[in-house]
Design a protein around this motif. Structure first.
Motif, PDB file in Angstrom:
ATOM      1  N   VAL B 249       0.844  -1.204   0.000  1.00 29.54           N
ATOM      2  CA  VAL B 249       0.000   0.000   0.000  1.00 29.54           C
ATOM      3  C   VAL B 249       0.877   1.251   0.000  1.00 29.54           C
ATOM      4  CG1 VAL B 249      -1.691   1.341   1.331  1.00 29.54           C
ATOM      5  CG2 VAL B 249      -1.906  -1.155   1.183  1.00 29.54           C
ATOM      6  N   ILE B 250       0.548   2.158  -0.903  1.00 29.09           N
ATOM      7  CA  ILE B 250       1.212   3.465  -0.896  1.00 29.09           C
ATOM      8  C   ILE B 250       0.247   4.484  -0.308  1.00 29.09           C
ATOM      9  CG2 ILE B 250       2.297   5.269  -2.295  1.00 29.09           C
ATOM     10  CD1 ILE B 250       3.130   3.230  -4.250  1.00 29.09           C
ATOM     11  N   VAL B 251       0.762   5.391   0.512  1.00 30.79           N
ATOM     12  CA  VAL B 251      -0.039   6.505   1.021  1.00 30.79           C
ATOM     13  C   VAL B 251       0.646   7.790   0.589  1.00 30.79           C
ATOM     14  CG1 VAL B 251      -1.081   7.604   3.037  1.00 30.79           C
ATOM     15  CG2 VAL B 251      -0.708   5.130   3.036  1.00 30.79           C
ATOM     16  N   GLY B 252      -0.120   8.644  -0.090  1.00 32.05           N
ATOM     17  CA  GLY B 252       0.429   9.933  -0.520  1.00 32.05           C
ATOM     18  C   GLY B 252      -0.710  10.880  -0.816  1.00 32.05           C
ATOM     19  N   PHE B 253      -0.514  12.171  -0.557  1.00 37.98           N
ATOM     20  CA  PHE B 253      -1.589  13.143  -0.807  1.00 37.98           C
ATOM     21  C   PHE B 253      -1.160  14.115  -1.910  1.00 37.98           C
ATOM     22  CE2 PHE B 253       0.069  17.050   1.141  1.00 37.98           C
ATOM     23  CZ  PHE B 253       1.070  16.563   1.970  1.00 37.98           C
ATOM     24  N   GLY B 254      -2.124  14.816  -2.457  1.00 39.29           N
ATOM     25  CA  GLY B 254      -1.854  15.865  -3.442  1.00 39.29           C
ATOM     26  C   GLY B 254      -1.043  15.344  -4.612  1.00 39.29           C
ATOM     27  N   THR B 255      -0.126  16.158  -5.083  1.00 43.98           N
ATOM     28  CA  THR B 255       0.666  15.811  -6.260  1.00 43.98           C
ATOM     29  C   THR B 255       1.495  14.544  -6.032  1.00 43.98           C
ATOM     30  OG1 THR B 255       0.729  18.069  -7.047  1.00 43.98           O
ATOM     31  CG2 THR B 255       2.524  16.649  -7.757  1.00 43.98           C
ATOM     32  N   ALA B 256       2.047  14.366  -4.835  1.00 47.89           N
ATOM     33  CA  ALA B 256       2.819  13.150  -4.557  1.00 47.89           C
ATOM     34  C   ALA B 256       1.939  11.923  -4.716  1.00 47.89           C
ATOM     35  CB  ALA B 256       3.414  13.211  -3.146  1.00 47.89           C
ATOM     36  N   GLY B 257       0.687  12.023  -4.262  1.00 48.46           N
ATOM     37  CA  GLY B 257      -0.249  10.916  -4.407  1.00 48.46           C
ATOM     38  C   GLY B 257      -0.562  10.645  -5.868  1.00 48.46           C
ATOM     39  N   ALA B 291      -5.158   2.506   9.145  1.00 52.51           N
ATOM     40  CA  ALA B 291      -4.959   1.440  10.135  1.00 52.51           C
ATOM     41  C   ALA B 291      -5.449   0.102   9.587  1.00 52.51           C
ATOM     42  CB  ALA B 291      -5.694   1.793  11.431  1.00 52.51           C
ATOM     43  N   GLU B 292      -6.603   0.122   8.904  1.00 55.13           N
ATOM     44  CA  GLU B 292      -7.166  -1.112   8.358  1.00 55.13           C
ATOM     45  C   GLU B 292      -6.267  -1.671   7.256  1.00 55.13           C
ATOM     46  OE1 GLU B 292     -11.381  -0.772   7.295  1.00 55.13           O
ATOM     47  OE2 GLU B 292     -10.964  -2.382   5.847  1.00 55.13           O
ATOM     48  N   LEU B 293      -5.784  -0.783   6.393  1.00 57.07           N
ATOM     49  CA  LEU B 293      -4.900  -1.226   5.313  1.00 57.07           C
ATOM     50  C   LEU B 293      -3.623  -1.839   5.874  1.00 57.07           C
ATOM     51  CD1 LEU B 293      -5.363   1.760   2.850  1.00 57.07           C
ATOM     52  CD2 LEU B 293      -6.033  -0.622   2.424  1.00 57.07           C
ATOM     53  N   ALA B 294      -3.140  -1.254   6.986  1.00 53.16           N
ATOM     54  CA  ALA B 294      -1.900  -1.747   7.591  1.00 53.16           C
ATOM     55  C   ALA B 294      -2.068  -3.176   8.101  1.00 53.16           C
ATOM     56  CB  ALA B 294      -1.471  -0.817   8.725  1.00 53.16           C
ATOM     57  N   GLN B 295      -3.308  -3.522   8.507  1.00 51.58           N
ATOM     58  CA  GLN B 295      -3.565  -4.882   8.999  1.00 51.58           C
ATOM     59  C   GLN B 295      -3.312  -5.925   7.911  1.00 51.58           C
ATOM     60  OE1 GLN B 295      -4.136  -5.739  12.093  1.00 51.58           O
ATOM     61  NE2 GLN B 295      -4.186  -3.576  12.745  1.00 51.58           N
ATOM     62  N   VAL B 314       1.343   8.731   9.937  1.00 49.90           N
ATOM     63  CA  VAL B 314       1.103   7.347   9.514  1.00 49.90           C
ATOM     64  C   VAL B 314       1.746   6.382  10.522  1.00 49.90           C
ATOM     65  CG1 VAL B 314       1.545   5.643   7.712  1.00 49.90           C
ATOM     66  CG2 VAL B 314       0.855   7.963   7.077  1.00 49.90           C
ATOM     67  N   LEU B 315       2.955   6.680  10.964  1.00 49.27           N
ATOM     68  CA  LEU B 315       3.634   5.819  11.940  1.00 49.27           C
ATOM     69  C   LEU B 315       2.815   5.712  13.228  1.00 49.27           C
ATOM     70  CD1 LEU B 315       7.328   7.012  11.501  1.00 49.27           C
ATOM     71  CD2 LEU B 315       6.467   4.702  11.053  1.00 49.27           C
ATOM     72  N   ARG B 316       2.278   6.846  13.634  1.00 54.80           N
ATOM     73  CA  ARG B 316       1.483   6.895  14.872  1.00 54.80           C
ATOM     74  C   ARG B 316       0.220   6.036  14.714  1.00 54.80           C
ATOM     75  NH1 ARG B 316      -2.530  10.246  15.568  1.00 54.80           N
ATOM     76  NH2 ARG B 316      -1.855  11.573  13.845  1.00 54.80           N
ATOM     77  N   ILE B 317      -0.359   6.068  13.518  1.00 54.97           N
ATOM     78  CA  ILE B 317      -1.615   5.354  13.279  1.00 54.97           C
ATOM     79  C   ILE B 317      -1.365   3.845  13.114  1.00 54.97           C
ATOM     80  CG2 ILE B 317      -3.456   5.031  11.568  1.00 54.97           C
ATOM     81  CD1 ILE B 317      -3.023   8.166  11.051  1.00 54.97           C
ATOM     82  N   ALA B 321       1.892  -2.180  12.889  1.00 55.19           N
ATOM     83  CA  ALA B 321       1.088  -3.290  12.340  1.00 55.19           C
ATOM     84  C   ALA B 321       1.672  -3.827  11.041  1.00 55.19           C
ATOM     85  CB  ALA B 321      -0.354  -2.837  12.125  1.00 55.19           C
ATOM     86  N   CYS B 322       2.359  -2.988  10.293  1.00 57.27           N
ATOM     87  CA  CYS B 322       3.076  -3.474   9.115  1.00 57.27           C
ATOM     88  C   CYS B 322       4.340  -2.639   8.941  1.00 57.27           C
ATOM     89  CB  CYS B 322       2.194  -3.419   7.859  1.00 57.27           C
ATOM     90  SG  CYS B 322       2.010  -1.780   7.150  1.00 57.27           S
ATOM     91  N   PRO B 323       5.348  -3.178   8.238  1.00 59.33           N
ATOM     92  CA  PRO B 323       6.564  -2.394   8.011  1.00 59.33           C
ATOM     93  C   PRO B 323       6.258  -1.186   7.115  1.00 59.33           C
ATOM     94  CG  PRO B 323       6.867  -4.712   7.403  1.00 59.33           C
ATOM     95  CD  PRO B 323       5.415  -4.517   7.625  1.00 59.33           C
ATOM     96  N   ILE B 324       6.964  -0.092   7.387  1.00 59.13           N
ATOM     97  CA  ILE B 324       6.729   1.137   6.620  1.00 59.13           C
ATOM     98  C   ILE B 324       8.046   1.617   6.025  1.00 59.13           C
ATOM     99  CG2 ILE B 324       6.059   3.580   6.797  1.00 59.13           C
ATOM    100  CD1 ILE B 324       4.052   2.804   8.886  1.00 59.13           C
ATOM    101  N   GLU B 325       7.973   2.054   4.760  1.00 54.56           N
ATOM    102  CA  GLU B 325       9.106   2.734   4.144  1.00 54.56           C
ATOM    103  C   GLU B 325       8.664   4.128   3.730  1.00 54.56           C
ATOM    104  OE1 GLU B 325      11.830   1.776   4.841  1.00 54.56           O
ATOM    105  OE2 GLU B 325      12.729   0.332   3.463  1.00 54.56           O
ATOM    106  N   PHE B 326       9.658   4.983   3.530  1.00 56.94           N
ATOM    107  CA  PHE B 326       9.346   6.365   3.151  1.00 56.94           C
ATOM    108  C   PHE B 326      10.157   6.737   1.927  1.00 56.94           C
ATOM    109  CE2 PHE B 326      10.582  10.910   3.443  1.00 56.94           C
ATOM    110  CZ  PHE B 326       9.337  11.452   3.201  1.00 56.94           C
ATOM    111  N   TYR B 327       9.516   7.505   1.037  1.00 60.42           N
ATOM    112  CA  TYR B 327      10.279   8.127  -0.036  1.00 60.42           C
ATOM    113  C   TYR B 327       9.815   9.566  -0.206  1.00 60.42           C
ATOM    114  CZ  TYR B 327      12.831   9.032  -4.261  1.00 60.42           C
ATOM    115  OH  TYR B 327      13.708   9.588  -5.158  1.00 60.42           O
TER     116      TYR B 327
END
Ligand SMILES: Cc1ncc(C[n+]2csc(CCOP(=O)(O)OP(=O)(O)O)c2C)c(N)n1
Lengths: 261, 372
Positions: B249-257, B291-295, B314-317, B321-327
């Motif tokens: 799952v990717i999470v991004g808002f606006g132009t990055a999204g 949170a649901e997607l992370a499950q 996102v880390l706080r939420i 529950a799943c590993p997270i990477e950032f770019y």
């Protein structure tokens, strides 16, 4: 029996203006903020404009001005009252919009907003209380503090070499093409209070007539922070402030000159 | 209505006009000056108030005054200008006034540059002004969405007596795309019962953000918080892409999204089961969805045009529950879809550490000015 005497006896000579609420004052004894409030309220009554008035209170001792006027009121951020008044006036041009500001508020942090309101000829009225000090925060130096005047942040007196000179706002704003009525008055004795009232009336008349930016600068007392009695304070205005801040008409739009009320 | 080729800034300005905005106050700053310029002829044309203020400080306080009259009002600016507005924004929040502000975010800190950035996330979402307040923040990823969210911002601001931001980045503001403007709405004539309009035949009204009585201030803080929970309950908006069977799952808002979506499509073409969640309201944040997607996700990738400001949320939420990477790309650099595709390849081919700091890992594989 001489009936004229009893008539005089029963005549009301002093009442609270209806534009002033029945609220105990929070101002210190001998402070002239209360006098200025009353004059403004009397004028609202006399002009019959109470319902049309929207006031803008500043940050300073008069932050609670809205408690005392029976008119709609808003409370601005420190120095920004002219900008807030502009926003109100642009949406409600038939309302009478005024700001009530101290010298720290108007001549220091709010210098940009007041200059541009005057420059635009914003059709608002400004009542400017010059007490040569920051009252609310406990008596620090203001831009209007006199040379040599001791304050809590100029403990050896304002040294113009390092702290600069008093700023004469009425003179400065009168230079703006957008201003229609700019005068300075004082609240140190009954005669001057009467003259101040006439000036405040003229300033509101200027707004009602759409003559642009109007301001009355009022020399005022701050016994608590000046560290002298109320009576000494009035003398101090007369002897120390008036020579530095002359009580003059700096700009009077021609149509105002002949006004009688 | 038909679709036209529209620039984002003009489109947002005209959308506000059609939504019945009655006053605009602003100060020129790239990359949003077109909004001011459009308003300078459009507002007088339709008989409404326009004023070029002497500064953003003045503009926000003019807006504050105008909002007190109960009218629909807005301003727009870009990052440094919004920084200057912070005191006024806090006063507006404290007075509980509906106000719309468009922030077309540029590279920073400081004078930075005029290129697209998402560096204002913290300043806007978590409030750069003083005190406890909770702004509604809408993040468009296209010209059409910028139009729709500008209109929505007014409705939400008024519904909740709240600040509502449209937080667009410079590319949304300055790109041209086919989009459809809404019909012209009539200007709202009625005024709310708190508006300051002159006490004609009624009790006087006072609008202020001062509560010297600490219990009253505490009650105000609590009221704003309760209202915020109402906003969270009713107004969370997001877009889901290819999430039904997504293992990544990717999470991004606006132009990055939006750029991430191109990468997701390319990855899907390769058969990689990756999807995208694009928050449209970054405040309130679609926390339950994340949170649901992370499950279910094997790993999550957060993509932003900043140093990972939303990543912290996102880390706080996700709470591990799943590993997270950032770019991230920063300072006005916009990522290419290929860069994000490379990240997708990496998280799908190599195991992602469930511990440690995703931002630190990204820094180790990142070359500023070049990317990966
Ligand atoms: C942005 C900001 N800076 C500083 C203050 C603190 N402050 C409150 S009142 C005041 C001075 C007011 O003095 P003046 O305008 O002369 O009015 P007076 O109290 O004398 O009537 C200051 C500095 C504030 N409230 N906001």
């Amino acid at each position: 029996m001489d009936t004229s005497v009893s008539t005089v006896k029963n005549q009301t000579v002093y009442i609270r203006p209806s534009a002033l609420t029945d609220t105990p004052s929070h101002y210190c004894p001998g402070c002239t903020h209360g006098v200025a409030h009353r004059l403004i309220a009397e004028i609202f009554d006399e002009m019959g404009i109470r319902e049309k008035v929207i006031g803008v209170a500043p940050v300073g001792c008069s932050v609670f001005a809205y408690n005392y006027f029976d008119t709609d009121f808003v409370e601005a951020a420190h120095g920004r009252a002219p900008a807030m008044a502009t926003g109100i006036k642009r949406l409600l041009p038939d309302r009478v919009v005024f700001t009530y500001q101290g010298d720290g508020d108007l001549a220091s942090i709010g210098m940009g907003e007041i200059m541009h309101a005057a420059g635009r000829g914003e059709n608002i009225t400004v009542i400017f209380i010059n007490n040569a000090i920051y009252g609310m925060t406990g008596g620090q130096m203001a831009p209007t503090t006199l040379p040599g005047q001791k304050t809590s942040s100029s403990p050896s007196g304002r040294d113009v070499e390092t702290m600069g000179f008093p700023i004469h706002m009425a003179e400065v704003l009168a230079k703006m093409e957008g201003s229609g009525y700019i005068v300075r008055r004082s609240l140190h004795d009954p005669k001057n209070i009467r003259l101040a009232k006439k000036a405040i009336r003229t300033a509101f008349e200027a707004q009602v007539r759409g003559l642009g930016f109007s301001m009355v600068e009022l020399l005022s007392s701050c016994p608590s922070n000046w560290g002298i009695t109320p009576l000494e304070s009035l003398k101090w205005i007369e002897e120390k402030m008036v020579p530095v801040y002359p009580l003059e008409d700096f700009k009077v739009a021609p149509t105002l000159a002949g006004l009688k009320f | 209505m038909t679709r036209e080729l529209l620039e984002g800034n003009y489109a947002m300005a005209e959308a506000a006009v059609r939504a019945g905005v009655e006053a605009y106050f602003g100060y020129p700053i790239t990359p949003q000056t077109e909004i001011l310029e459009w308003m300078s002829h459009r507002m007088p044309e339709v008989g409404r108030a326009f004023l070029q203020a002497e500064s953003e400080v003045a503009a926000i306080n003019m807006l504050y005054g105008a909002a007190c009259t109960g009218a629909r009002v807005m301003s727009s600016s870009s990052s440094p200008g919004v920084s200057l507005m912070m005191e006024g924004l806090s006063y507006i929040a404290g007075t509980e006034l509906p106000v719309v502000l468009i922030d077309v975010v540029r590279g920073g800190p400081g004078l930075g540059n005029i290129a697209p950035s998402q560096g204002d996330y913290n300043q806007i979402v978590h409030g750069g002004g003083h005190g406890d307040y909770f702004p509604i923040v809408l993040a468009p990823a296209s010209v059409q969405e910028a139009i729709d969210l500008t209109v929505l911002a007014f409705d939400l601001a008024e519904k909740y007596r709240s600040l509502a931001f449209v937080m667009a980045d410079g590319s949304v503001g300055q790109m041209m795309e086919p989009a459809e403007l809404p019909e012209m709405r009539p200007v709202r004539k009625e005024r709310p019962d708190w508006a300051v309009t002159g006490a004609v035949g009624r009790e006087r009204r006072i609008l202020s953000s001062i509560y010297l009585n600490v219990e009253l201030e505490e009650k105000t803080n609590f009221r704003l918080l309760e209202r915020w929970y109402e906003v969270e309950k009713n107004e969370i908006r997001y877009r889901e892409y290819y999430l039904d069977d997504a293992e990544f799952v990717i999470v991004g808002f606006g132009t990055a999204g939006r750029i991430a979506l191109s990468a997701v499509r390319a990855a899907r073409a390769e058969g990689i089961k990756v999807g995208l969640l694009r928050p449209v309201t970054v405040s309130p944040f679609p926390a339950a969805q994340v949170a649901e997607l992370a499950q279910k996700a094997q790993a999550m990738l957060v993509v932003e045009m900043n140093t990972g400001q939303m990543l912290n949320d996102v880390l706080r939420i996700v709470k591990g529950a799943c590993p997270i990477e950032f770019y991230g790309r920063m300072g006005g650099v916009v990522p290419y879809p290929d860069e994000i595709l490379n990240e997708i390849h990496r998280i799908t081919r190599e195991p992602v550490s469930p511990d440690g700091d995703p931002r630190l890992r990204w820094m180790q594989r990142f070359t500023p000015g070049r990317g990966q």
